[in-house]
Design a protein around this motif. Structure first.
Motif, short mmCIF file in Angstrom:
data_model
loop_
_atom_site.label_atom_id
_atom_site.label_comp_id
_atom_site.label_asym_id
_atom_site.label_seq_id
_atom_site.Cartn_x
_atom_site.Cartn_y
_atom_site.Cartn_z
N ALA A 1 3.56 -29.62 43.27
CA ALA A 1 4.76 -28.80 43.06
C ALA A 1 5.83 -29.73 42.48
O ALA A 1 6.68 -30.26 43.18
N ALA B 1 1.94 -25.30 49.29
CA ALA B 1 2.69 -24.03 49.30
C ALA B 1 3.83 -24.16 48.29
O ALA B 1 4.99 -24.43 48.64
N PHE C 1 1.40 -27.87 55.15
CA PHE C 1 1.92 -29.09 55.75
C PHE C 1 2.44 -28.89 57.16
O PHE C 1 2.58 -29.83 57.92
N GLY D 1 9.69 -34.05 48.57
CA GLY D 1 8.62 -33.18 49.08
C GLY D 1 7.24 -33.67 48.70
O GLY D 1 6.96 -34.87 48.71
N VAL D 2 6.39 -32.72 48.33
CA VAL D 2 5.00 -33.06 48.02
C VAL D 2 4.92 -33.94 46.77
O VAL D 2 4.07 -34.83 46.68
N SER E 1 6.83 -23.93 45.84
CA SER E 1 8.17 -23.33 45.88
C SER E 1 8.73 -23.08 47.28
O SER E 1 9.86 -22.62 47.40
N THR E 2 7.95 -23.38 48.34
CA THR E 2 8.43 -23.02 49.68
C THR E 2 9.26 -24.12 50.36
O THR E 2 9.71 -23.93 51.49
N GLY E 3 9.43 -25.25 49.68
CA GLY E 3 10.20 -26.34 50.27
C GLY E 3 11.60 -26.36 49.71
O GLY E 3 12.42 -25.47 49.98
N ILE E 4 11.85 -27.35 48.86
CA ILE E 4 13.17 -27.53 48.26
C ILE E 4 13.58 -26.26 47.47
O ILE E 4 14.76 -25.94 47.38
N TYR E 5 12.60 -25.53 46.93
CA TYR E 5 12.89 -24.33 46.13
C TYR E 5 13.05 -23.06 46.97
O TYR E 5 13.26 -21.97 46.42
N GLY F 1 -2.58 -29.74 56.80
CA GLY F 1 -2.80 -31.15 56.46
C GLY F 1 -1.93 -31.63 55.32
O GLY F 1 -0.96 -30.98 54.93
N ASP F 2 -2.36 -32.79 54.82
CA ASP F 2 -1.61 -33.51 53.78
C ASP F 2 -2.43 -33.45 52.49
O ASP F 2 -3.58 -33.90 52.46
N ILE F 3 -1.86 -32.91 51.44
CA ILE F 3 -2.62 -32.70 50.21
C ILE F 3 -3.05 -34.03 49.57
O ILE F 3 -4.07 -34.09 48.89
N VAL G 1 -3.47 -26.29 51.21
CA VAL G 1 -3.21 -27.33 52.20
C VAL G 1 -1.78 -27.17 52.67
O VAL G 1 -0.83 -27.42 51.91
N ALA H 1 5.45 -37.50 47.78
CA ALA H 1 4.28 -38.02 48.51
C ALA H 1 3.14 -38.36 47.54
O ALA H 1 2.47 -39.39 47.69
P1 ADP Z 1 9.11 -26.99 45.95
O1 ADP Z 1 10.19 -27.73 45.20
O2 ADP Z 1 8.11 -26.32 45.04
O3 ADP Z 1 9.68 -26.09 47.00
P2 ADP Z 1 8.37 -29.00 47.98
O4 ADP Z 1 7.58 -30.23 47.77
O5 ADP Z 1 9.79 -29.14 48.42
O6 ADP Z 1 8.23 -28.16 46.61
O7 ADP Z 1 7.65 -28.07 49.05
C1 ADP Z 1 6.49 -27.33 48.81
C2 ADP Z 1 5.66 -27.31 50.08
O8 ADP Z 1 4.93 -28.52 50.20
C3 ADP Z 1 6.47 -27.17 51.37
O9 ADP Z 1 5.84 -26.18 52.19
C4 ADP Z 1 6.35 -28.56 52.00
O10 ADP Z 1 6.38 -28.49 53.42
C5 ADP Z 1 4.98 -28.96 51.53
N1 ADP Z 1 4.64 -30.39 51.55
C6 ADP Z 1 5.45 -31.48 51.58
N2 ADP Z 1 4.70 -32.60 51.60
C7 ADP Z 1 3.39 -32.22 51.59
C8 ADP Z 1 2.13 -32.91 51.63
N3 ADP Z 1 2.05 -34.24 51.66
N4 ADP Z 1 0.99 -32.15 51.61
C9 ADP Z 1 1.03 -30.80 51.55
N5 ADP Z 1 2.18 -30.10 51.52
C10 ADP Z 1 3.34 -30.80 51.54
#
Ligand code: ADP
Length: 165
Positions: free
Chosen positions: A22, A120, A154, A32-33, A122-126, A9-11, A152, A36
């Protein structure tokens, strides 16, 4: 002992006391999150982040640290911002990723929060690999000082990495 749960889901939509962001060290928003949370939570969150930068966190939030603001228009009461480590193939930064989780929980518990949702971190942009991040995150919240920790996730790949038995 905290209950640990995993949802797809969406946090920003979680009805919990605290959602963890994050963030990046600037605290001034990102993708990323983070994007949002600021988009849906409205300008009050950024206003508090700017005050933090003008005060104690003049040079930004260090990796692994955590700090709280209002959650603005979101259903949660507070956002706890933490900065995850950027993935490195040559340096083990696991302890920093664990610290993000532990420090976020300590800030949440200090506010009186009982229910906390994590993305999650660090699992996105990082770029931290999902399986590894999931293992570190799960271990770091095992003795959380709150009643409920909800991860939560995504997308399905993240959900499967975190929620595996
Ligand atoms: P980081 O820079 O720590 O990697 P990111 O925001 O790029 O942070 O990603 C962290 C995680 O959050 C990724 O798995 C991404 O898919 C997820 N994410 C992005 N948007 C949302 C959201 N609205 N709700 C929950 N998780 C999200």
């Amino acid at each position: 002992m905290a209950t640990i749960e995993y949802v797809l889901g969406d946090i920003t939509e979680q009805h919990v006391d605290v959602i963890v962001n994050a963030a990046n060290s600037s605290l001034l928003g990102g993708g990323g999150v983070d994007g949002a949370i600021h988009r849906k939570g409205g300008p009050e969150i950024l206003a508090e982040c700017r005050k933090l930068r003008a005060g104690h966190y003049g040079s930004g939030l260090k990796t692994g640290q955590a700090v709280a603001t209002t959650a603005g228009r979101l259903p949660a009461r507070w956002v706890v911002h933490t900065v995850g480590p950027v993935w490195s193939a040559t340096e083990d930064r696991s302890e920093l990723l664990a610290a993000c989780h532990r420090n976020s929980l300590a800030v949440a518990a200090g506010l009186g929060a009982k229910t906390v949702a994590f993305p999650a971190i660090s699992t996105g942009i990082y770029r931290w690999p999902l399986e590894s991040a999931a293992e570190i995150a799960r271990a770091a919240v095992a003795d959380a000082p709150v009643d409920l920790v909800r991860f939560v996730l995504f997308d399905r790949a993240a959900y499967e990495a975190y929620a595996r038995p």
